[in-house]
Design an enzyme around this catalytic site. Sequence first.
Site, PDB file in Angstrom:
ATOM      1  N   THR A  12       0.805  -1.225   0.000  1.00 12.61           N
ATOM      2  CA  THR A  12       0.000   0.000   0.000  1.00 12.61           C
ATOM      3  C   THR A  12       0.840   1.279   0.000  1.00 12.61           C
ATOM      4  O   THR A  12       0.301   2.367  -0.188  1.00 12.61           O
ATOM      5  CB  THR A  12      -0.940   0.027   1.228  1.00 12.61           C
ATOM      6  OG1 THR A  12      -0.156  -0.085   2.422  1.00 12.61           O
ATOM      7  CG2 THR A  12      -1.939  -1.119   1.166  1.00 12.61           C
ATOM      8  N   VAL A  15       6.396   2.876  -2.677  1.00 10.23           N
ATOM      9  CA  VAL A  15       7.263   1.939  -3.395  1.00 10.23           C
ATOM     10  C   VAL A  15       6.502   0.670  -3.750  1.00 10.23           C
ATOM     11  O   VAL A  15       6.635   0.133  -4.850  1.00 10.23           O
ATOM     12  CB  VAL A  15       8.525   1.616  -2.573  1.00 10.23           C
ATOM     13  CG1 VAL A  15       9.351   0.515  -3.243  1.00 10.23           C
ATOM     14  CG2 VAL A  15       9.383   2.872  -2.401  1.00 10.23           C
ATOM     15  N   CYS A 128      18.788   4.253  -3.161  1.00  5.17           N
ATOM     16  CA  CYS A 128      18.360   4.858  -4.421  1.00  5.17           C
ATOM     17  C   CYS A 128      19.451   5.714  -5.069  1.00  5.17           C
ATOM     18  O   CYS A 128      19.683   5.633  -6.284  1.00  5.17           O
ATOM     19  CB  CYS A 128      17.092   5.675  -4.206  1.00  5.17           C
ATOM     20  SG  CYS A 128      17.187   6.876  -2.859  1.00  5.17           S
ATOM     21  N   GLN A 155      18.444  15.508  -3.652  1.00  9.14           N
ATOM     22  CA  GLN A 155      17.468  14.440  -3.531  1.00  9.14           C
ATOM     23  C   GLN A 155      16.049  14.947  -3.291  1.00  9.14           C
ATOM     24  O   GLN A 155      15.800  15.773  -2.410  1.00  9.14           O
ATOM     25  CB  GLN A 155      17.897  13.468  -2.428  1.00  9.14           C
ATOM     26  CG  GLN A 155      19.218  12.785  -2.776  1.00  9.14           C
ATOM     27  CD  GLN A 155      19.671  11.772  -1.745  1.00  9.14           C
ATOM     28  OE1 GLN A 155      20.863  11.634  -1.483  1.00  9.14           O
ATOM     29  NE2 GLN A 155      18.759  11.036  -1.136  1.00  9.14           N
ATOM     30  N   SER A 158      10.281  12.962  -2.303  1.00 10.50           N
ATOM     31  CA  SER A 158       9.615  11.665  -2.368  1.00 10.50           C
ATOM     32  C   SER A 158      10.509  10.555  -1.831  1.00 10.50           C
ATOM     33  O   SER A 158      10.017   9.486  -1.471  1.00 10.50           O
ATOM     34  CB  SER A 158       9.175  11.337  -3.795  1.00 10.50           C
ATOM     35  OG  SER A 158      10.257  11.491  -4.702  1.00 10.50           O
ATOM     36  N   LYS A 212      26.182   5.174   3.073  1.00 17.58           N
ATOM     37  CA  LYS A 212      25.585   4.159   2.192  1.00 17.58           C
ATOM     38  C   LYS A 212      26.203   4.248   0.806  1.00 17.58           C
ATOM     39  O   LYS A 212      26.569   3.231   0.200  1.00 17.58           O
ATOM     40  CB  LYS A 212      24.067   4.362   2.094  1.00 17.58           C
ATOM     41  CG  LYS A 212      23.270   3.951   3.308  1.00 17.58           C
ATOM     42  CD  LYS A 212      21.787   4.293   3.085  1.00 17.58           C
ATOM     43  CE  LYS A 212      20.959   4.046   4.330  1.00 17.58           C
ATOM     44  NZ  LYS A 212      19.546   4.454   4.122  1.00 17.58           N
ATOM     45  N   HIS A 241      15.993  12.100  -8.231  1.00 19.07           N
ATOM     46  CA  HIS A 241      17.221  12.582  -7.602  1.00 19.07           C
ATOM     47  C   HIS A 241      18.212  13.019  -8.675  1.00 19.07           C
ATOM     48  O   HIS A 241      18.316  12.391  -9.739  1.00 19.07           O
ATOM     49  CB  HIS A 241      17.881  11.464  -6.782  1.00 19.07           C
ATOM     50  CG  HIS A 241      17.145  11.091  -5.535  1.00 19.07           C
ATOM     51  ND1 HIS A 241      16.069  11.787  -5.044  1.00 19.07           N
ATOM     52  CD2 HIS A 241      17.364  10.068  -4.659  1.00 19.07           C
ATOM     53  CE1 HIS A 241      15.647  11.218  -3.924  1.00 19.07           C
ATOM     54  NE2 HIS A 241      16.409  10.172  -3.675  1.00 19.07           N
TER      55      HIS A 241
END
Length: 340
Positions: A12, A15, A128, A155, A158, A212, A241
């Site tokens: 839901t 993504v 991402c 970025q 969202s 990351k 992004h």
Amino acid sequence: MKKVNVVVVGATGAVGQEILNILDERSFPINNLKLCATSRSAGTEIEFRGQKYVVEETTPDSFTDMDIALFAGGKASLEFGPAAVERGCVVIDNSSNYRMDPEVPLVVPEVNPEDVTWHKGIIANPNCSTIIMVVALKPIHDAAGIKRVVVSTYQAVSGAGKEGIEELTEQVKAVLDGREYPPKKFAHQIAFNLIPHIDVFQDMDYTKEEWKMVKETKKIMHDNNIQVTATTVRVPVYRSHSESINIETERKLTAARAREILAQAPGVIVQDDVANNVYPMPLFTSHRDEVFVGRIREDNTIDNGLNLWVVGDQIRKGAATNAVQIAELLLKYDCLMEKK
């Protein structure tokens, strides 16, 4: 490709919804589909390929007789990932929970597709921003060897989920109306502002998001010698992004040759015609699966340097599309798990 049983966990959310869109768009061969989420979302109806599905609360038994589990993110994979694997279901996880586990492949299909073959039940989807960057870096690395990368990201909100999108919208309205709208999702006002702070601060005052990009790039590219430093910035853009990437290569690569190489690379679209003001922008790259590259030019301060401007939709290629592509690789290489 043979049809398989698929469960989407977090169906839901933004993504999860995008995963379903992409499964449909790419005609992924589904036999049985199951949609799961938290108890709060259970009971929601979602239509997929003309059929209505009722979202179920995720439990260990949600993965019985399923072949592939696409986890949209969050903590769900920590709680239910092992249960899925025990039932012979391959987990493709969009969270950061397993990315740096040496037993878990971290896969970008345009970069290291063969890594899916050594999975032990879980495959991680990278961050991402990392995905968008390495799609552009891989062809350069293959051609000239990359020594060092300096990346600054821009970025979209969202990337912070539905709350980020709502906060930008409501803050813009409030500022234009002369009203207050205190920040909730972000550390500071995002409307008409830039925030050089994504996720928590960690070692050496780099954020978790920055680390990351550093660590994941080395793992995906299978090269611990690549030096990466990152600054990640939240900007008042809804989707896609952008990244300013400075690269130092081992061997000389002209801008013209880099442009040719990138134009032939899988998943890359070159938009680089500055005479006509053509370059990638979030406005025109949203809802696309490709990574767009422009402003390709040589760094005149070092012998073997390049500058790139790279833009990609972080919900699609940066998350959902990459996950579905990994699922396609599982079928291509015939490396699903055997049922116990």
